[in-house]
Motif scaffolding. Structure first.
Motif, PDB file in Angstrom:
ATOM      1  N   VAL A 150      16.376  25.236   7.930  1.00  0.00           N
ATOM      2  CA  VAL A 150      15.235  24.405   8.292  1.00  0.00           C
ATOM      3  C   VAL A 150      15.620  22.931   8.351  1.00  0.00           C
ATOM      4  O   VAL A 150      15.074  22.155   9.120  1.00  0.00           O
ATOM      5  CB  VAL A 150      14.068  24.619   7.303  1.00  0.00           C
ATOM      6  N   ALA A 193      17.440  30.329   4.641  1.00  0.00           N
ATOM      7  CA  ALA A 193      16.343  29.742   5.421  1.00  0.00           C
ATOM      8  C   ALA A 193      16.175  28.261   5.167  1.00  0.00           C
ATOM      9  O   ALA A 193      16.022  27.459   6.084  1.00  0.00           O
ATOM     10  CB  ALA A 193      15.033  30.482   5.115  1.00  0.00           C
ATOM     11  N   TYR A 224      12.287  28.339  15.916  1.00  0.00           N
ATOM     12  CA  TYR A 224      11.527  27.171  15.479  1.00  0.00           C
ATOM     13  C   TYR A 224      10.866  27.459  14.135  1.00  0.00           C
ATOM     14  O   TYR A 224      10.546  28.603  13.801  1.00  0.00           O
ATOM     15  CB  TYR A 224      10.503  26.742  16.524  1.00  0.00           C
ATOM     16  N   CYS A 225      10.690  26.386  13.385  1.00  0.00           N
ATOM     17  CA  CYS A 225      10.103  26.514  12.053  1.00  0.00           C
ATOM     18  C   CYS A 225       9.334  25.239  11.711  1.00  0.00           C
ATOM     19  O   CYS A 225       9.884  24.136  11.806  1.00  0.00           O
ATOM     20  CB  CYS A 225      11.200  26.752  11.019  1.00  0.00           C
ATOM     21  N   GLY A 284       8.211  25.189   6.007  1.00  0.00           N
ATOM     22  CA  GLY A 284       8.247  26.632   6.196  1.00  0.00           C
ATOM     23  C   GLY A 284       9.619  27.178   5.859  1.00  0.00           C
ATOM     24  O   GLY A 284      10.615  26.456   5.851  1.00  0.00           O
ATOM     25  N   THR A 285       9.673  28.461   5.585  1.00  0.00           N
ATOM     26  CA  THR A 285      10.957  29.111   5.312  1.00  0.00           C
ATOM     27  C   THR A 285      11.190  30.281   6.247  1.00  0.00           C
ATOM     28  O   THR A 285      12.189  30.972   6.124  1.00  0.00           O
ATOM     29  CB  THR A 285      11.005  29.612   3.859  1.00  0.00           C
ATOM     30  N   GLN A 286      10.264  30.521   7.166  1.00  0.00           N
ATOM     31  CA  GLN A 286      10.375  31.645   8.088  1.00  0.00           C
ATOM     32  C   GLN A 286      10.599  31.144   9.512  1.00  0.00           C
ATOM     33  O   GLN A 286       9.761  30.422  10.062  1.00  0.00           O
ATOM     34  CB  GLN A 286       9.101  32.507   8.054  1.00  0.00           C
ATOM     35  N   TRP A 287      11.729  31.492  10.080  1.00  0.00           N
ATOM     36  CA  TRP A 287      12.003  31.122  11.468  1.00  0.00           C
ATOM     37  C   TRP A 287      11.257  32.046  12.420  1.00  0.00           C
ATOM     38  O   TRP A 287      11.170  33.261  12.198  1.00  0.00           O
ATOM     39  CB  TRP A 287      13.504  31.200  11.743  1.00  0.00           C
ATOM     40  N   HIS A 288      10.734  31.463  13.462  1.00  0.00           N
ATOM     41  CA  HIS A 288      10.104  32.214  14.542  1.00  0.00           C
ATOM     42  C   HIS A 288      11.042  32.171  15.754  1.00  0.00           C
ATOM     43  O   HIS A 288      11.811  31.232  15.911  1.00  0.00           O
ATOM     44  CB  HIS A 288       8.756  31.607  14.928  1.00  0.00           C
ATOM     45  N   ASP A 319       7.134  36.328  15.128  1.00  0.00           N
ATOM     46  CA  ASP A 319       6.946  35.423  13.985  1.00  0.00           C
ATOM     47  C   ASP A 319       7.627  35.975  12.734  1.00  0.00           C
ATOM     48  O   ASP A 319       7.553  35.379  11.659  1.00  0.00           O
ATOM     49  CB  ASP A 319       5.470  35.156  13.721  1.00  0.00           C
ATOM     50  N   ASN A 320       8.305  37.121  12.874  1.00  0.00           N
ATOM     51  CA  ASN A 320       9.047  37.697  11.760  1.00  0.00           C
ATOM     52  C   ASN A 320      10.270  38.450  12.290  1.00  0.00           C
ATOM     53  O   ASN A 320      10.396  39.659  12.108  1.00  0.00           O
ATOM     54  CB  ASN A 320       8.147  38.630  10.949  1.00  0.00           C
ATOM     55  N   THR A 343       5.658  32.530  21.667  1.00  0.00           N
ATOM     56  CA  THR A 343       6.280  33.237  20.550  1.00  0.00           C
ATOM     57  C   THR A 343       6.639  34.666  20.935  1.00  0.00           C
ATOM     58  O   THR A 343       5.803  35.411  21.462  1.00  0.00           O
ATOM     59  CB  THR A 343       5.331  33.268  19.338  1.00  0.00           C
TER      60      THR A 343
END
Length: 459
Positions: A315, A311, A353-354, A358-362, A385-386, A382
């Protein structure tokens, strides 16, 4: 000089959808505009300029419809709409120049019509309409209707009618439509002009207001009580759209729209009725302004690659190119300067997108794209989101697909896949944490630009 029926050395009806011929379509727009603009200055015509101007304008607009690509792609749309928008602005400026040279030689309603079409093609080109055009249209409107006027309807060949046309274009979300759908929407708006009105007092169901005194751009008004200006009223138009939609469902096409594809008309009527009904679509979630950077990566394969990679490494891709303007549970808005070299997504693109740090891509879909002189703006809806990559087996071959929702027994989830991977009515199977889940398809496959989306029921 006789008025031309097409542009020189080309027959627009003969143009096909191949890439090399699409260039001819674009050249045809430019050539046609120049020809009709030249016809405005013809001194030996049997018709006066007052008569030539509206005829030339209508013929040019008809030719744009003829030259519309049959198969629309993002690069073709960019080239085509840029040519249409610039040519329409050139046409408007030629009319305004002629009128300044000889005031009154061109009816104010014809000038306003050209201004409305400039608004339209700015929107189709996904550019913010130049504030100067709205200021000038507001000046024409204010000059035509005094303080005693309380209500203006779109009847007759008047400035009011064309001002209403411009506002209807502005409120029709043309930047989110395909070119073919946009033409169908414009034809419906022309049919509905007499059902639109502008009033000084707020009417229930009127959501767009325009401060003509300040020559402002029309805008949705959140607090009607605090707004002093003209209201754009669409209630009668929404009622008529319901009747038109019902007629189309029975195979009856309104008079004058026979040449428009019935499917495009139905989609256009549904779209406008939804926007202009007494209960138009509202944002489901509150937006919060945020000042932070955003990384945006477009395309199905590129997004899936990010979910596979580390991740933090992912990013770093494109960090700093976009800045968040607002965020909600349902999506995100962002801007980037036009002089920044970024791979700008277009409406309908799947993106990952992130936000910064952040470390979580949406995962989302671009719903809105708008270009101004200084910036490019996007709005992303969106999807997840996970998102999670899962190994999915349909009995023929296992694939790694993206689940937008957690897999739990008894719930419905959405799967993202490459185009064509979710066809058929057979169930698929997912192994997760040593458990095997059976997923049964629900409804049809939703087609995106680089992806398919389908809902599955987890058994």
């Amino acid at each position: 000089m006789a008025e031309p029926d097409t542009f020189p050395d080309q027959n627009p009806n003969a143009l096909a959808g191949e890439n090399d011929i699409e260039i001819d379509r674009v050249a045809g727009i430019v050539s046609t505009a120049k020809t009709y603009i030249a016809s405005l200055h013809t001194g030996d015509s049997m018709l006066s300029l007052e008569e030539r101007a509206p005829r030339a304008l209508e013929k040019f607009l008809d030719t744009l419809g003829t030259l519309c690509p049959n198969q629309e792609t993002a690069p073709e749309r960019i080239r085509w709409t840029a040519a249409a928008s610039q040519s329409m602005h050139d046409f408007l400026e030629a009319l305004r120049t002629a009128d300044r040279a000889e005031p009154g030689c061109i009816p104010a309603a014809v000038l306003a019509r050209a201004g409305a079409e400039a608004v339209r093609w700015n929107l189709v080109n996904r550019h913010a309409t130049r504030a100067g055009i709205w200021s000038w249209l507001g000046e024409l409107f204010a000059s035509s209707y005094g303080e005693e006027t309380q209500r203006v309807q779109g009847t007759g060949e008047t400035v009011g009618r064309e001002y209403l046309r411009a506002i209807a274009y502005h409120a029709a979300a043309l930047d989110q439509q395909t070119l073919k759908a946009g033409f169908a929407i414009a034809r419906l708006i022309a049919l509905l002009l007499s059902n639109f009105s502008l009033t000084r007092e707020h009417v229930k169901g009127a959501f767009y207001g325009v401060d003509v005194a300040q020559r402002a751009i029309p805008a949705r008004q959140k607090e009607p009580a605090s707004f002093a200006g003209w209201w754009f009223v669409t209630g009668e138009a929404a009622d008529k759209l319901s009747d038109i939609h019902a007629d189309l469902a029975r195979g009856q096409v309104p008079v004058g729209l026979e040449a428009v594809d019935a499917g495009d008309l139905r989609a256009a009527a549904t779209h406008l009725r939804r926007l202009w009904s007494p209960r138009p679509p509202l944002r489901r979630y509150r937006r919060f302004p945020i000042n932070a950077r955003l990384c945006v990566v477009r395309g199905y394969e590129q997004a899936m690659n990010l979910l596979n990679d580390d991740a933090m490494e992912g990013v770093a891709v494109g960090m700093g190119a976009w800045h968040i303007t607002d965020m909600s549970r349902g999506g995100i808005g962002a801007v980037t300067p036009r002089n920044i070299k970024v791979n700008v997504p277009v409406a309908g693109d799947l993106v990952a997108y992130c936000p910064e740090e952040g470390t979580q891509w949406h995962i989302g879909v671009v719903r809105r794209l708008r270009t101004t002189k200084s910036h490019i703006e996007i709005g992303i809806a969106t999807l997840s989101d996970n998102p999670e990559l899962m190994r999915v087996d349909d009995g023929r071959q296992p694939r790694e697909l993206c689940a937008c929702d957690p897999v739990r027994p008894g719930v419905a989830i959405r799967l993202l896949a490459p185009i064509g991977a979710l066809e058929g009515e057979h169930p698929v199977f997912v192994v997760k944490e040593s458990e095997i889940y059976k997923l049964c398809p629900v409804g049809d496959v939703l087609k995106g630009k680089s992806f398919d989306l389908r809902v599955y029921q987890v058994a």
